[in-house]
Design a protein around this motif. Structure first.
Motif, PDB file in Angstrom:
ATOM      1  N   GLU A 226      -9.957   5.311  -5.317  1.00 34.03           N
ATOM      2  CA  GLU A 226      -9.340   4.763  -4.436  1.00 34.03           C
ATOM      3  C   GLU A 226      -9.033   3.408  -5.858  1.00 34.03           C
ATOM      4  O   GLU A 226      -7.698   3.110  -6.065  1.00 34.03           O
ATOM      5  CB  GLU A 226     -10.499   2.803  -3.459  1.00 34.03           C
ATOM      6  CG  GLU A 226     -10.598   3.789  -2.047  1.00 34.03           C
ATOM      7  CD  GLU A 226     -11.474   2.859  -1.503  1.00 34.03           C
ATOM      8  OE1 GLU A 226     -12.012   2.467  -1.727  1.00 34.03           O
ATOM      9  OE2 GLU A 226     -11.635   2.830  -0.529  1.00 34.03           O
ATOM     10  N   ALA A 227      -9.662   3.331  -6.668  1.00 31.43           N
ATOM     11  CA  ALA A 227      -9.480   2.816  -8.360  1.00 31.43           C
ATOM     12  C   ALA A 227      -8.334   3.479  -8.649  1.00 31.43           C
ATOM     13  O   ALA A 227      -7.005   2.962  -9.196  1.00 31.43           O
ATOM     14  CB  ALA A 227     -10.609   2.948  -8.983  1.00 31.43           C
ATOM     15  N   ALA A 228      -8.731   4.492  -8.351  1.00 36.96           N
ATOM     16  CA  ALA A 228      -7.163   5.777  -9.450  1.00 36.96           C
ATOM     17  C   ALA A 228      -5.821   5.705  -8.392  1.00 36.96           C
ATOM     18  O   ALA A 228      -5.185   4.785  -8.716  1.00 36.96           O
ATOM     19  CB  ALA A 228      -7.340   7.075  -9.338  1.00 36.96           C
ATOM     20  N   ALA A 229      -5.716   5.327  -7.133  1.00 37.78           N
ATOM     21  CA  ALA A 229      -5.460   4.475  -6.629  1.00 37.78           C
ATOM     22  C   ALA A 229      -4.229   3.264  -6.890  1.00 37.78           C
ATOM     23  O   ALA A 229      -3.320   3.227  -6.501  1.00 37.78           O
ATOM     24  CB  ALA A 229      -5.004   5.046  -4.534  1.00 37.78           C
ATOM     25  N   SER A 230      -5.413   2.587  -7.536  1.00 35.95           N
ATOM     26  CA  SER A 230      -4.505   1.137  -7.309  1.00 35.95           C
ATOM     27  C   SER A 230      -3.971   1.781  -8.447  1.00 35.95           C
ATOM     28  O   SER A 230      -2.738   0.288  -8.650  1.00 35.95           O
ATOM     29  CB  SER A 230      -5.757   0.167  -7.733  1.00 35.95           C
ATOM     30  OG  SER A 230      -6.060  -0.013  -6.580  1.00 35.95           O
ATOM     31  N   MET A 231      -4.000   2.178  -9.438  1.00 34.75           N
ATOM     32  CA  MET A 231      -3.646   2.444 -10.951  1.00 34.75           C
ATOM     33  C   MET A 231      -2.107   2.834 -10.471  1.00 34.75           C
ATOM     34  O   MET A 231      -1.776   2.680 -11.615  1.00 34.75           O
ATOM     35  CB  MET A 231      -4.265   3.023 -12.112  1.00 34.75           C
ATOM     36  CG  MET A 231      -3.115   3.369 -13.578  1.00 34.75           C
ATOM     37  SD  MET A 231      -5.042   4.340 -14.505  1.00 34.75           S
ATOM     38  CE  MET A 231      -5.087   6.199 -13.278  1.00 34.75           C
ATOM     39  N   ALA A 232      -2.291   4.509  -9.687  1.00 37.72           N
ATOM     40  CA  ALA A 232      -1.348   5.016  -9.570  1.00 37.72           C
ATOM     41  C   ALA A 232      -0.214   3.897  -9.046  1.00 37.72           C
ATOM     42  O   ALA A 232       1.155   3.707  -9.104  1.00 37.72           O
ATOM     43  CB  ALA A 232      -1.001   5.908  -8.174  1.00 37.72           C
ATOM     44  N   ARG A 233      -0.502   2.976  -8.187  1.00 40.22           N
ATOM     45  CA  ARG A 233       0.096   1.476  -7.142  1.00 40.22           C
ATOM     46  C   ARG A 233       1.464   1.505  -8.344  1.00 40.22           C
ATOM     47  O   ARG A 233       2.257   0.480  -8.515  1.00 40.22           O
ATOM     48  CB  ARG A 233       0.025   1.218  -6.158  1.00 40.22           C
ATOM     49  CG  ARG A 233      -0.356   1.954  -5.124  1.00 40.22           C
ATOM     50  CD  ARG A 233      -0.620   1.458  -3.924  1.00 40.22           C
ATOM     51  NE  ARG A 233      -1.764   0.567  -3.640  1.00 40.22           N
ATOM     52  CZ  ARG A 233      -3.279   0.786  -2.938  1.00 40.22           C
ATOM     53  NH1 ARG A 233      -2.788   2.041  -2.242  1.00 40.22           N
ATOM     54  NH2 ARG A 233      -4.232   0.651  -3.200  1.00 40.22           N
ATOM     55  N   ALA A 234      -0.213   0.429  -8.983  1.00 41.59           N
ATOM     56  CA  ALA A 234       0.233  -0.426 -10.622  1.00 41.59           C
ATOM     57  C   ALA A 234       1.660   0.494 -11.134  1.00 41.59           C
ATOM     58  O   ALA A 234       2.463  -0.156 -12.032  1.00 41.59           O
ATOM     59  CB  ALA A 234      -0.593  -0.817 -10.767  1.00 41.59           C
ATOM     60  N   ALA A 235       1.428   1.698 -11.060  1.00 37.85           N
ATOM     61  CA  ALA A 235       2.527   2.225 -11.932  1.00 37.85           C
ATOM     62  C   ALA A 235       3.610   2.551 -11.571  1.00 37.85           C
ATOM     63  O   ALA A 235       4.773   3.212 -12.197  1.00 37.85           O
ATOM     64  CB  ALA A 235       2.163   3.464 -12.892  1.00 37.85           C
ATOM     65  N   GLY A 236       3.805   2.116  -9.915  1.00 39.29           N
ATOM     66  CA  GLY A 236       4.912   2.771  -9.020  1.00 39.29           C
ATOM     67  C   GLY A 236       5.128   3.853  -8.195  1.00 39.29           C
ATOM     68  O   GLY A 236       6.023   3.996  -7.793  1.00 39.29           O
ATOM     69  N   GLU A 237       4.137   4.431  -8.785  1.00 40.97           N
ATOM     70  CA  GLU A 237       3.377   5.612  -7.748  1.00 40.97           C
ATOM     71  C   GLU A 237       2.994   5.773  -6.483  1.00 40.97           C
ATOM     72  O   GLU A 237       2.445   4.218  -5.586  1.00 40.97           O
ATOM     73  CB  GLU A 237       2.868   6.564  -8.128  1.00 40.97           C
ATOM     74  CG  GLU A 237       3.742   7.284  -9.443  1.00 40.97           C
ATOM     75  CD  GLU A 237       4.225   8.511  -9.274  1.00 40.97           C
ATOM     76  OE1 GLU A 237       4.346   9.103  -7.909  1.00 40.97           O
ATOM     77  OE2 GLU A 237       5.462   8.920  -9.706  1.00 40.97           O
ATOM     78  N   PRO A 238       3.250   6.248  -4.948  1.00 40.95           N
ATOM     79  CA  PRO A 238       2.705   5.758  -3.881  1.00 40.95           C
ATOM     80  C   PRO A 238       1.071   6.098  -3.700  1.00 40.95           C
ATOM     81  O   PRO A 238       0.840   5.712  -2.879  1.00 40.95           O
ATOM     82  CB  PRO A 238       3.424   6.552  -2.442  1.00 40.95           C
ATOM     83  CG  PRO A 238       3.821   8.215  -3.663  1.00 40.95           C
ATOM     84  CD  PRO A 238       4.351   7.340  -4.934  1.00 40.95           C
ATOM     85  N   ALA A 239       0.498   6.643  -4.412  1.00 42.50           N
ATOM     86  CA  ALA A 239      -0.673   7.229  -4.746  1.00 42.50           C
ATOM     87  C   ALA A 239      -1.219   8.524  -3.265  1.00 42.50           C
ATOM     88  O   ALA A 239      -2.032   7.869  -2.823  1.00 42.50           O
ATOM     89  CB  ALA A 239      -1.695   5.753  -4.462  1.00 42.50           C
ATOM     90  N   ALA A 240       0.263   8.800  -2.895  1.00 40.90           N
ATOM     91  CA  ALA A 240      -0.327   9.617  -1.110  1.00 40.90           C
ATOM     92  C   ALA A 240      -1.538  10.430  -1.632  1.00 40.90           C
ATOM     93  O   ALA A 240      -2.170  10.203  -0.666  1.00 40.90           O
ATOM     94  CB  ALA A 240       0.481  10.472  -0.806  1.00 40.90           C
ATOM     95  N   MET A 241      -1.509  11.147  -2.475  1.00 37.59           N
ATOM     96  CA  MET A 241      -2.677  12.379  -2.773  1.00 37.59           C
ATOM     97  C   MET A 241      -4.332  11.605  -3.322  1.00 37.59           C
ATOM     98  O   MET A 241      -4.974  12.484  -2.545  1.00 37.59           O
ATOM     99  CB  MET A 241      -2.383  13.240  -4.265  1.00 37.59           C
ATOM    100  CG  MET A 241      -0.957  13.767  -3.774  1.00 37.59           C
ATOM    101  SD  MET A 241      -0.884  14.962  -2.368  1.00 37.59           S
ATOM    102  CE  MET A 241      -2.361  15.933  -2.999  1.00 37.59           C
ATOM    103  N   ALA A 242      -4.395  10.585  -3.819  1.00 38.71           N
ATOM    104  CA  ALA A 242      -5.323   9.485  -4.484  1.00 38.71           C
ATOM    105  C   ALA A 242      -5.800   9.408  -2.867  1.00 38.71           C
ATOM    106  O   ALA A 242      -7.156   9.651  -2.885  1.00 38.71           O
ATOM    107  CB  ALA A 242      -5.606   8.486  -5.603  1.00 38.71           C
ATOM    108  N   LEU A 243      -4.795   8.545  -2.381  1.00 40.72           N
ATOM    109  CA  LEU A 243      -5.382   8.265  -0.935  1.00 40.72           C
ATOM    110  C   LEU A 243      -6.045   8.978  -0.165  1.00 40.72           C
ATOM    111  O   LEU A 243      -6.668   9.258   0.641  1.00 40.72           O
ATOM    112  CB  LEU A 243      -4.343   6.758  -0.628  1.00 40.72           C
ATOM    113  CG  LEU A 243      -4.197   5.645  -1.137  1.00 40.72           C
ATOM    114  CD1 LEU A 243      -2.583   5.434  -0.733  1.00 40.72           C
ATOM    115  CD2 LEU A 243      -5.126   4.798  -1.077  1.00 40.72           C
ATOM    116  N   ALA A 244      -5.483   9.960   0.260  1.00 44.85           N
ATOM    117  CA  ALA A 244      -5.257  11.437   1.166  1.00 44.85           C
ATOM    118  C   ALA A 244      -6.658  11.937   0.322  1.00 44.85           C
ATOM    119  O   ALA A 244      -7.411  12.153   1.813  1.00 44.85           O
ATOM    120  CB  ALA A 244      -4.518  11.902   0.499  1.00 44.85           C
ATOM    121  N   THR A 245      -7.117  11.958  -0.836  1.00 38.88           N
ATOM    122  CA  THR A 245      -8.321  12.235  -1.314  1.00 38.88           C
ATOM    123  C   THR A 245      -9.375  11.437  -1.077  1.00 38.88           C
ATOM    124  O   THR A 245     -11.042  11.961  -0.525  1.00 38.88           O
ATOM    125  CB  THR A 245      -8.551  12.345  -2.993  1.00 38.88           C
ATOM    126  OG1 THR A 245      -7.384  13.287  -2.999  1.00 38.88           O
ATOM    127  CG2 THR A 245      -9.520  12.849  -3.551  1.00 38.88           C
TER     128      THR A 245
END
Length: 264
Positions: A226-245
């Protein structure tokens, strides 16, 4: 006498394998989108023309085109021909194709390509099941292909391919997401090198440690993802894979992780 092999579908994979077989077999092929590029095999004007007299018909189309490819040759093959469908389709679709072929007196086999064709070309490993798998393997291996008949029911080869795809395509998507975020952090090269090092050291022991560690630490790893997903979203990525993981890891306390031994 050289076997006669017909291809339905002359895209990247079909063209490469048909070309590789041409030294050892009489090869014909049909593709409605054929561009007329140089070929060592005979490009036919129709599917019916391509399969006339063929010992094995190899259908190498997209899954959506597989039923149409089969329909185009029903009643056009010899009584002894084997129809080998190599589309990356679901087990259910493969079983539907088998039922259609059988209803029309055509011996069916389903197969899947288990490695990138442009790397191994005609030697790309193929797993095959169904009534015609053994005979297809016998004919095609004699011409230089690598076909392994599994002896199982139609759909088993497709299931193995798709299970592999979950890992390989899923891993690729994870790498794409990770590298995009790494680039935004100025860590692209480091991330790439780390991915190479991590994947290079994978073996049975490492896989067991990853799975066993997930059982023991799934709750903490959910928070980490979830922390990785937050970092990804801050970078403009949807974080789909991190959230699915994270969602899969949330299921581990209740459902566990299957455990298998590493093959010797």
């Amino acid at each position: 006498m050289r076997p006669r092999v017909a291809f339905l579908g002359l895209g990247e994979a079909g063209y490469a394998i048909a070309s590789g077989l041409s030294d050892q077999a009489h090869v014909t092929g049909f593709d409605p989108a054929w561009t007329g590029r140089p070929a060592e095999f005979t490009a036919s004007a129709s599917a019916a023309e391509a399969v006339a007299g063929a010992d094995v018909v190899i259908a190498l189309t997209a899954a959506v085109d597989a039923p149409g490819a089969l329909e185009s040759v029903l009643g056009r093959t010899t009584d002894t021909a084997i129809y080998l469908d190599l589309s990356t389709a679901s087990p259910d679709l493969k079983r539907d194709l088998a039922a259609t072929a059988t209803a029309h007196g055509l011996t069916f086999a389903e197969g899947v390509l288990m490695a990138p064709v442009l790397r191994l070309l005609v030697r790309t490993p193929v797993l095959a099941t169904g009534p015609g798998a053994g005979r297809a393997a016998e004919l095609l291996c004699a011409c230089g292909m690598d076909v392994t008949p599994l002896g199982g029911e139609v759909g088993e080869a497709a299931a193995r391919k798709l299970l592999r795809s979950i890992v390989v395509k899923g891993l690729t998507a994870l790498m794409v997401e990770s590298l995009r975020v790494a680039e935004s952090q100025g860590l692209g090269q480091w991330c790439y090198d780390h991915l190479v090092d991590t994947l290079t050291e994978l073996d049975g022991d490492v896989v067991h440690r990853l799975l066993d560690g997930t059982v023991a630490h799934s709750v903490r790893r959910v928070a980490e993802m979830e922390a990785a997903a937050s970092m990804a979203r801050a970078a403009g990525e949807p974080a789909a894979m991190a959230l699915a993981t994270a969602e899969v890891l949330k299921s581990v306390p209740g459902q566990g992780v299957p455990r298998f031994e590493t093959a010797p």
